[in-house]
Write a protein that holds these residues in place. Structure first.
Motif, PDB file in Angstrom:
ATOM      1  N   ASP A 157     -17.445   3.200   6.168  1.00 33.88           N
ATOM      2  CA  ASP A 157     -16.238   3.222   6.989  1.00 33.88           C
ATOM      3  C   ASP A 157     -16.543   3.528   8.453  1.00 33.88           C
ATOM      4  N   SER A 194     -20.111   5.325   2.620  1.00 31.54           N
ATOM      5  CA  SER A 194     -18.917   4.482   2.505  1.00 31.54           C
ATOM      6  C   SER A 194     -18.961   3.242   3.378  1.00 31.54           C
ATOM      7  N   SER A 244      -8.412   5.025   7.949  1.00 28.98           N
ATOM      8  CA  SER A 244      -9.452   5.312   6.960  1.00 28.98           C
ATOM      9  C   SER A 244      -8.961   6.357   5.956  1.00 28.98           C
ATOM     10  N   LEU A 245      -8.898   5.955   4.688  1.00 28.49           N
ATOM     11  CA  LEU A 245      -8.536   6.910   3.639  1.00 28.49           C
ATOM     12  C   LEU A 245      -9.604   7.982   3.498  1.00 28.49           C
ATOM     13  N   SER A 295     -13.057   0.234   3.637  1.00 30.93           N
ATOM     14  CA  SER A 295     -13.224  -0.128   2.225  1.00 30.93           C
ATOM     15  C   SER A 295     -13.197   1.065   1.274  1.00 30.93           C
ATOM     16  N   TRP A 296     -13.382   2.286   1.775  1.00 32.72           N
ATOM     17  CA  TRP A 296     -13.425   3.438   0.872  1.00 32.72           C
ATOM     18  C   TRP A 296     -12.063   3.653   0.249  1.00 32.72           C
ATOM     19  N   SER A 297     -12.012   3.765  -1.082  1.00 34.44           N
ATOM     20  CA  SER A 297     -10.726   3.877  -1.764  1.00 34.44           C
ATOM     21  C   SER A 297     -10.626   5.110  -2.649  1.00 34.44           C
ATOM     22  N   PRO A 318      -6.020   2.121  -6.614  1.00 33.26           N
ATOM     23  CA  PRO A 318      -6.611   1.872  -5.295  1.00 33.26           C
ATOM     24  C   PRO A 318      -5.702   1.085  -4.362  1.00 33.26           C
ATOM     25  N   ALA A 319      -4.693   0.433  -4.917  1.00 35.15           N
ATOM     26  CA  ALA A 319      -3.766  -0.321  -4.071  1.00 35.15           C
ATOM     27  C   ALA A 319      -2.782   0.585  -3.346  1.00 35.15           C
ATOM     28  N   LYS A 325      -3.930  11.437  -1.304  1.00 38.58           N
ATOM     29  CA  LYS A 325      -3.626  10.492  -0.228  1.00 38.58           C
ATOM     30  C   LYS A 325      -2.455  11.036   0.594  1.00 38.58           C
ATOM     31  N   GLY A 341       0.781  -1.227   0.000  1.00 43.34           N
ATOM     32  CA  GLY A 341       0.000   0.000   0.000  1.00 43.34           C
ATOM     33  C   GLY A 341       0.810   1.273   0.000  1.00 43.34           C
ATOM     34  N   ARG A 350      -1.982   3.516  -0.910  1.00 41.36           N
ATOM     35  CA  ARG A 350      -2.628   4.223   0.200  1.00 41.36           C
ATOM     36  C   ARG A 350      -1.809   5.396   0.708  1.00 41.36           C
TER      37      ARG A 350
END
Length: 249
Positions: free
Chosen positions: A229, A227, A197-198, A246-248, A46-47, A92, A12, A49
């Protein structure tokens, strides 16, 4: 070895390495041009982070390649500002891992990151006054927001370097580590960031950047509702387990 921006992605965390060892990792015109597109690709992945920006070896970045300034100082500065703005807008968390010299355009890039961790013995400086260059307004505002007007003027007026301890005291550096521990601490902290949490991080990053319009607050409130989250974070806390956000983006 040709000057390049090298990319490594694992768990990530995307690490962009500034590599130009013959010139203390100075940024060439080609490297300035490449950075925004590289950031766009990482932002869409999305991978990914967290983003780490660092320099090869024992130097972060000594600034712009002076050869490019001789060819066209205006073009080089425009490319540097575009790269800096792309880094600041990256959606990010970003972290500059600094060893050695972090000067001129290198300091410009570090200041555009969300956080800066540095090894003891590092040096920081903004040097346009040595070259008769007008430092960009956007870069000046960003620097002033980090260190305050007095320190920003000290750096810009004099072009002098400051050591890492002073950079820490002024807010230019967030954590200062013994030289041999920087990599370990950056790896540890980015693992923490990647586990959070993103959604929270992306909203906080936008809110912290300045005045936020009401419609953007509404946008993020809607993302939070949809989301899942928040529900996951609360459930994980009550169940004493690690959350699976899970939110990306």
């Amino acid at each position: 070895m040709e000057p390049a921006l090298q990319l490594d992605t694992a768990d990530g965390v995307a690490t962009v390495v500034i590599r130009n060892p013959a010139k203390r990792n100075a940024m060439t015109t080609a490297m300035w041009r490449r950075l925004p597109g590289l950031l766009d690709r990482l932002a869409a992945d999305p991978a990914v982070r967290v983003l780490v920006l660092t320099g090869a070896g024992d130097t972060f970045c000594a600034g712009a390649d002076i050869g490019s300034l001789r060819e066209s100082a205006g073009e080089s500065q425009g490319l540097a500002v575009a790269a800096e703005d792309a880094l600041a807008a990256f959606p990010k968390p970003t972290l500059a891992a600094v060893r050695g010299y972090c000067v001129g355009g290198g300091c410009q890039l570090a200041a555009a990151c969300d956080l800066r961790f540095a090894a003891e013995g590092s040096s920081f400086g903004i040097t346009p006054a040595k070259l008769g260059i007008v430092y960009p307004a956007s870069s000046t505002r960003r620097l002033t927001g980090l260190v305050g007007p007095a320190t920003a003027k000290y750096l810009l007026f004099s072009g002098e370097l400051i050591e890492a301890g002073r950079a820490l005291r002024t807010g230019l550096v967030d954590e200062l580590l013994p030289a041999g521990e920087l990599g370990k601490r950056v790896a540890e902290f980015t693992r923490i960031l990647a586990s959070r949490s993103l959604l929270t991080q992306a909203a906080a990053k936008e809110f912290a950047s300045g005045e936020v319009r009401p419609e953007r607050e509404a946008y993020w409130a809607e993302r939070a509702r949809d989301s899942g989250d928040t529900a996951e974070g609360v459930a994980a806390f009550l169940e004493r387990r690690a959350p699976r956000f899970s939110w990306s983006g």
